[in-house]
Design an enzyme around this catalytic site. Structure first.
Site, mmCIF file in Angstrom:
data_model
loop_
_atom_site.group_PDB
_atom_site.id
_atom_site.type_symbol
_atom_site.label_atom_id
_atom_site.label_comp_id
_atom_site.label_asym_id
_atom_site.label_seq_id
_atom_site.Cartn_x
_atom_site.Cartn_y
_atom_site.Cartn_z
ATOM 1 N N LYS A 143 44.444 42.173 34.264
ATOM 2 C CA LYS A 143 45.174 41.030 33.841
ATOM 3 C C LYS A 143 45.964 41.105 32.675
ATOM 4 O O LYS A 143 47.145 40.681 32.615
ATOM 5 C CB LYS A 143 44.197 39.783 33.489
ATOM 6 C CG LYS A 143 43.170 39.288 34.240
ATOM 7 C CD LYS A 143 42.141 38.114 33.937
ATOM 8 C CE LYS A 143 41.499 38.562 32.563
ATOM 9 N NZ LYS A 143 40.220 39.243 32.890
ATOM 10 N N ARG A 171 38.373 30.063 31.398
ATOM 11 C CA ARG A 171 37.263 30.944 31.679
ATOM 12 C C ARG A 171 36.068 30.001 32.102
ATOM 13 O O ARG A 171 34.962 30.749 32.433
ATOM 14 C CB ARG A 171 36.860 31.999 30.697
ATOM 15 C CG ARG A 171 37.365 33.389 30.557
ATOM 16 C CD ARG A 171 37.223 34.066 29.402
ATOM 17 N NE ARG A 171 36.918 35.443 29.322
ATOM 18 C CZ ARG A 171 37.956 36.221 29.078
ATOM 19 N NH1 ARG A 171 38.975 35.743 28.296
ATOM 20 N NH2 ARG A 171 37.833 37.385 28.882
ATOM 21 N N ARG A 230 38.113 52.476 28.892
ATOM 22 C CA ARG A 230 39.423 51.714 28.152
ATOM 23 C C ARG A 230 39.252 52.056 26.842
ATOM 24 O O ARG A 230 38.273 51.943 26.210
ATOM 25 C CB ARG A 230 39.131 50.383 28.474
ATOM 26 C CG ARG A 230 40.362 49.404 27.829
ATOM 27 C CD ARG A 230 40.493 48.095 28.532
ATOM 28 N NE ARG A 230 39.534 47.082 27.942
ATOM 29 C CZ ARG A 230 39.557 45.791 28.459
ATOM 30 N NH1 ARG A 230 40.564 45.361 29.189
ATOM 31 N NH2 ARG A 230 38.538 45.192 27.802
ATOM 32 N N ARG A 286 37.385 49.192 22.112
ATOM 33 C CA ARG A 286 36.709 47.637 21.696
ATOM 34 C C ARG A 286 35.243 47.326 21.408
ATOM 35 O O ARG A 286 34.735 47.884 22.435
ATOM 36 C CB ARG A 286 37.418 46.633 22.667
ATOM 37 C CG ARG A 286 38.787 46.335 22.432
ATOM 38 C CD ARG A 286 39.365 45.487 23.670
ATOM 39 N NE ARG A 286 38.324 44.363 24.306
ATOM 40 C CZ ARG A 286 38.988 43.561 25.198
ATOM 41 N NH1 ARG A 286 40.261 43.327 25.647
ATOM 42 N NH2 ARG A 286 38.248 42.463 25.565
ATOM 43 N N ARG A 292 29.006 40.830 29.690
ATOM 44 C CA ARG A 292 30.522 40.223 30.294
ATOM 45 C C ARG A 292 30.369 39.839 31.505
ATOM 46 O O ARG A 292 31.138 38.779 31.905
ATOM 47 C CB ARG A 292 31.589 40.845 29.661
ATOM 48 C CG ARG A 292 31.853 40.548 28.068
ATOM 49 C CD ARG A 292 32.726 41.970 27.527
ATOM 50 N NE ARG A 292 33.903 41.768 28.047
ATOM 51 C CZ ARG A 292 34.888 42.572 27.862
ATOM 52 N NH1 ARG A 292 34.555 43.802 27.615
ATOM 53 N NH2 ARG A 292 36.141 42.624 28.291
#
Ligand code: AMP
Length: 215
Positions: free
Chosen positions: A19, A93, A132, A160, A171
């Protein structure tokens, strides 16, 4: 295609679906404001503002930041661009956030145009998130296999904290329990457009462009 100034879009999907990257590319291509609540929160954490201090504990664990905190940030960003020509990335969300958003824009006579739903399997989500990395200065995303960071900026590349395995699992749980029902909500409102998020970011970008071009 509708004029950019009247496009009010939300990019929606599981963490790691791309996204953020797609919102950045599409906003640059179409001249839209990119509103990423996650990015705004990370900047607040870096600057150790009052909001940043509240948000940090939630984000590091992989939990959602309380609705009221994020809502104020989203409202402020939408007002700043005069309700027009934006992509919300990572907002809403929860169903509560979605209802507030529809109500807020409706009250201001600026309804949502479309919600783009990036569809990706859980296995692919995990594979992407664990590999990532981001540039800690600019927030740009990389992937160790598919989009490795250039050597000159290796010293700026970090993982992260919420991309570590335990936070990823949480998550995904939060996404299933709280965020997925939002897709149903927007489906009923007739706003959802699905995009297959599998493929290179260039391929997915082309899919996004042809969708936005058809609005
Ligand atoms: P993102 O960069 O969109 O993956 O967001 C990173 C983190 O910021 C999320 O895992 C949440 O902890 C927090 N966050 C971002 N947007 C929201 C939102 N709309 N509601 C609650 N928490 C959010």
């Amino acid at each position: 295609m509708l004029p950019a100034s009247v496009l009010r879009l939300a990019f929606f999907g599981p963490p790691g679906a791309g996204k953020g990257t797609q919102a950045r590319l599409a906003s640059a291509r179409f001249g839209l404001r990119h509103i990423s609540t996650g990015r705004i929160l990370r900047v607040a954490i870096k600057e150790q503002t009052a909001i940043g201090r509240v948000a940090q504990t939630y984000i590091d664990k992989g939990s959602l930041v309380p609705d009221e905190v994020v809502r104020d940030l989203a409202e402020d960003a939408m007002r700043k661009c005069d309700f027009g020509g934006f992509i919300l990335d990572g907002y809403p969300r929860t169903e509560r956030q979605a209802k507030w958003l529809m109500d807020f824009l409706g009250r201001n006579d600026r309804p949502m145009t479309a919600v783009v739903h990036f569809v990706l399997s859980d296995d692919e989500v995990i594979a992407r998130l664990s590999r990532r990395r981001i540039n800690k200065e600019t927030g740009e995303n990389f992937h160790l296999d598919y989009k490795p960071p250039p050597l000159q900026i290796r010293h700026l590349i970090i993982q992260r904290r919420d991309d570590r395995p335990e936070a990823i699992r949480r998550r995904l749980g939060v996404y299933e329990a709280e965020t997925q029902p939002v897709a149903q909500y927007f489906q009923v409102a007739g706003l959802i457009h699905e995009i297959d998020a599998l493929g290179s970011f260039e391929t997915v970008h082309e899919r996004v462009c042809s969708l936005l071009g058809s609005l």
